[in-house]
Design a protein around this motif. Structure first.
Motif, mmCIF file in Angstrom:
data_model
loop_
_atom_site.group_PDB
_atom_site.id
_atom_site.type_symbol
_atom_site.label_atom_id
_atom_site.label_comp_id
_atom_site.label_asym_id
_atom_site.label_seq_id
_atom_site.Cartn_x
_atom_site.Cartn_y
_atom_site.Cartn_z
ATOM 1 N N ARG A 103 0.830 -1.214 0.000
ATOM 2 C CA ARG A 103 0.000 0.000 0.000
ATOM 3 C C ARG A 103 0.862 1.260 0.000
ATOM 4 N NH1 ARG A 103 -5.608 -0.608 3.404
ATOM 5 N NH2 ARG A 103 -6.408 -2.414 2.256
ATOM 6 N N PHE A 110 -5.180 -1.089 -3.522
ATOM 7 C CA PHE A 110 -6.387 -0.533 -2.904
ATOM 8 C C PHE A 110 -7.672 -1.032 -3.568
ATOM 9 C CE2 PHE A 110 -2.929 2.586 -2.541
ATOM 10 C CZ PHE A 110 -2.835 2.685 -1.164
ATOM 11 N N GLU A 160 -9.302 -3.848 -3.446
ATOM 12 C CA GLU A 160 -10.254 -4.577 -2.599
ATOM 13 C C GLU A 160 -11.244 -3.611 -1.940
ATOM 14 O OE1 GLU A 160 -10.609 -7.937 -2.143
ATOM 15 O OE2 GLU A 160 -9.236 -7.997 -3.840
ATOM 16 N N ARG A 161 -10.723 -2.487 -1.475
ATOM 17 C CA ARG A 161 -11.593 -1.495 -0.843
ATOM 18 C C ARG A 161 -12.379 -0.702 -1.883
ATOM 19 N NH1 ARG A 161 -8.768 2.513 3.309
ATOM 20 N NH2 ARG A 161 -8.487 0.491 4.326
ATOM 21 N N LEU A 162 -11.705 -0.357 -2.974
ATOM 22 C CA LEU A 162 -12.334 0.490 -3.981
ATOM 23 C C LEU A 162 -13.498 -0.221 -4.662
ATOM 24 C CD1 LEU A 162 -12.061 3.258 -5.357
ATOM 25 C CD2 LEU A 162 -10.571 2.180 -7.052
ATOM 26 N N ARG A 174 -15.618 -2.172 -3.510
ATOM 27 C CA ARG A 174 -16.801 -2.223 -2.666
ATOM 28 C C ARG A 174 -17.403 -0.832 -2.408
ATOM 29 N NH1 ARG A 174 -13.332 -6.085 -0.216
ATOM 30 N NH2 ARG A 174 -14.214 -8.186 -0.243
ATOM 31 N N ASN A 175 -16.752 0.200 -2.943
ATOM 32 C CA ASN A 175 -17.194 1.570 -2.702
ATOM 33 C C ASN A 175 -18.295 1.936 -3.693
ATOM 34 O OD1 ASN A 175 -17.408 4.461 -2.681
ATOM 35 N ND2 ASN A 175 -15.431 4.534 -1.648
#
Length: 401
Positions: free
Chosen positions: A199, A323, A325-327, A329-330
């Motif tokens: 990251r 990033f 994985e987080r993006l 789901r946004n």
């Protein structure tokens, strides 16, 4: 450690060889390229699972830039690190880039020997290619009345104000509209991407991307320089292309034609020729760089433009992968992207009229040739290189005298 470095170099070389073969044979545009990649790396070599590959394609479609080239970079990155990403890009990109630079040099040195009718035929085939792209993208990205409305507004806006910054503004406004108007569906299950970029490293790559995007125009304003201006124009274009390679057409046209760097006739002839070569459509930048009426031009200009337009893709893949994985789901990010995608169809629709249609369709014969080319691409499913060749020959035969 030495053995690891030697293995990385060996892996990077094998990645280069595989992608070089694809770069020499992958006709048909970005959707076809993704199919070639799937067959080569998922079905045959099993580098990734089906779900991982689907997620990788989703990431590259979410980011600005040429999706198929970015998927290739990411595949190389997953196999052999940074060297693998560079090797994949070089193998897939350089064959068509070198051919287009040679074509540009041939036009500049022996243009008087080329039939004006044949060159006009290349402009006519661009009408069919862009029309096919508009239709295909509209079917996939403008699936309801709200998205069609966004597409229409975007097209009208850039037709009334045909500048590069107006196009950037339209994309930004469309992202805000998407954020306010859309609610994306639930995200499906997936497998994690096999890309080992930390990251911290990802954040640094993204910072470099933003620094160049903001800093290059400022630096060029403070210290005007033609080479810097070219790098700035092509880097900014590569940073703002959403929705597919054909969207690069209006952005590049707004950068190089009004400035006088490349004539509109040359621009459209080169765009037509770019359909006849394998590999990514972004290599059209190499043609434009080599065709510049000002320095840098030729081989140096072609390579500068090529590296500048692909640099954002490389930085974004390295920066976004950690990033994702987080993006993914946004919901807000996904909603903004829906609006942006609808707007870029509008940009391409506007480009279909100006400059493509207005510069190429001058007679009834031109319209008939464009119609035949469109049917050949969409319904007869002929390979693009054959359609381009046929239009060039037809243009030569139909030209007076």
């Amino acid at each position: 450690m030495a053995e690891t470095r030697a293995h990385d170099r060996s892996s990077a070389w094998s990645v280069f060889v595989i992608f070089l073969r694809l770069g020499l044979t992958s006709f048909g545009g970005p959707i076809a390229h993704l199919g070639y990649f799937r067959e080569e790396f998922i079905t045959r070599r099993r580098w990734l699972s089906e779900r991982s590959y689907a997620d990788l394609v989703a990431l590259c479609q979410f980011l600005p830039g040429p999706a198929s080239s970015q998927v290739g970079m990411a595949l190389g990155l997953s196999r052999a690190g940074y060297r693998g990403a560079l090797a994949a890009w070089a193998g897939f990109t350089l064959p068509s880039a070198l051919v287009l630079i040679l074509f540009a040099l041939g036009m500049s040195r022996y243009g008087s020997l080329l039939s004006p009718g044949a060159l006009h035929g290349l402009k006519v085939v661009a009408v069919a290619v862009v029309a096919q792209a508009v239709w295909g993208m509209a079917r996939n990205l403008c699936t309801d009345s709200l998205r069609v409305t966004l597409m229409l507004i975007a097209a009208c806006a850039v037709l009334l104000e045909p500048s590069a910054w107006a196009q950037v503004g339209v994309i930004g406004v469309a992202g805000v509209a998407g954020l306010l108007l859309f609610k994306p569906a639930q995200i499906d299950a997936h497998d994690p991407l096999p890309i080992t970029v930390s990251r911290r490293a990802g954040a640094l790559w993204l910072l470099l991307f933003v620094t160049l995007l903001v800093g290059l125009p400022l630096l060029n304003a403070l210290m005007p320089n033609q080479t810097l201006a070219v790098v700035n124009a092509f880097y900014r274009t590569g940073s703002l292309v959403f929705g597919g390679g054909h969207v690069v057409l209006p952005l590049l046209q707004a950068e190089v034609v009004p400035s006088g760097w490349v004539g509109n006739e040359t621009f459209l002839a080169g765009y037509g020729a770019a359909q006849a070569v394998p590999g990514p459509l972004f290599t059209f930048a190499a043609f434009l760089g080599a065709s510049m009426n000002v320095a840098p031009s030729g081989w140096i200009g072609g390579m500068i433009a090529l590296l500048a337009i692909f640099a954002p893709s490389f930085l974004l893949i390295l920066g976004a992968a950690p990033f994702w994985e987080r993006l993914r789901r946004n919901a807000r990010a996904q909603a903004a992207l829906i609006g942006v995608n609808a707007a870029v169809v509008g940009l391409l629709l506007a480009a279909l009229y100006q400059p493509v249609w207005t510069s190429a369709i001058l007679t009834v014969q031109d319209f008939a040739l464009a119609l035949v080319a469109l049917v050949a691409l969409m319904f007869w499913k002929l390979p693009p290189w054959l359609v381009v060749l046929g239009c060039g020959v037809a243009g030569w035969l139909l030209s007076p005298g």
